[in-house]
Design an enzyme around this catalytic site. Structure first.
Site, PDB file in Angstrom:
ATOM      1  N   HIS A   1      58.501  28.178  49.454  1.00  0.00           N
ATOM      2  CA  HIS A   1      57.161  27.647  49.208  1.00  0.00           C
ATOM      3  C   HIS A   1      56.110  28.610  49.759  1.00  0.00           C
ATOM      4  CE1 HIS A   1      57.977  25.872  53.301  1.00  0.00           C
ATOM      5  NE2 HIS A   1      56.786  26.375  53.494  1.00  0.00           N
ATOM      6  N   ALA A   2      54.867  28.343  49.400  1.00  0.00           N
ATOM      7  CA  ALA A   2      53.699  29.015  49.993  1.00  0.00           C
ATOM      8  C   ALA A   2      52.733  27.911  50.384  1.00  0.00           C
ATOM      9  CB  ALA A   2      53.066  29.966  48.989  1.00  0.00           C
TER      10      ALA A   2
END
Ligand code: TYD
Length: 133
Positions: free
Chosen positions: A51-52
């Site tokens: 994820h970011a």
């Protein structure tokens, strides 16, 4: 463009006595600390992360064991960081995708600039690489 970077903190002490490493808000980490979490007992064959974050900034330590970060920013710049010492932190600015691997004894300590907010996550890689900000 946002780039992660290693932060090498002071080790206070000596090898015959043990060491202490200290983090102070806005002094040796570049944000106001709002949250701390740690992860542990992660199986070695599991890749976490994926994820970011839209706004969150983090400084991450392997307080035990070895943790490998593979990161990518929105310029497509990919980097690999190996956290193998408790005094070595990884600063991750916003909008950096990360995959994380752990040695069997690894404990990850995360210092975070915001409270937990699931809406701050980008969990879809295609959404990340086409993200407009
Ligand atoms: P996540 O950040 O996806 O973990 P990782 O990047 O290590 O794979 O979080 C895993 C789960 O924990 C997810 O269901 C959200 C929850 N969580 C919280 O409730 N609060 C928090 O502060 C964090 C970091 C995670």
């Amino acid at each position: 463009m946002n780039k992660p970077k290693l932060i090498l903190l002071d080790k206070i002490g000596a090898s015959d006595l043990g060491f202490i490493t200290v983090v102070e808000t806005n002094k040796n980490i570049p944000f106001n600390l709002q949250r701390v979490y740690w992860t542990y007992f992660t199986p070695q064959d599991v890749i976490r992360g994926g994820h970011a974050h839209k706004e969150l900034e983090q400084v991450i330590f392997a307080v035990s064991g070895v943790i490998i970060f593979n990161t990518e920013n929105l310029n497509g710049e990919r980097e690999k960081f190996i956290l193998d010492n408790p005094s070595k932190g990884l600063y991750i600015p916003k909008l950096v995708w990360r995959d994380i691997q752990f040695s069997h004894n690894a404990v990850l300590l995360c210092l975070a600039s915001e409270l937990y907010d699931e809406n701050d996550y980008i969990r879809d890689y295609n959404e990340f690489i086409t993200y407009k900000f």
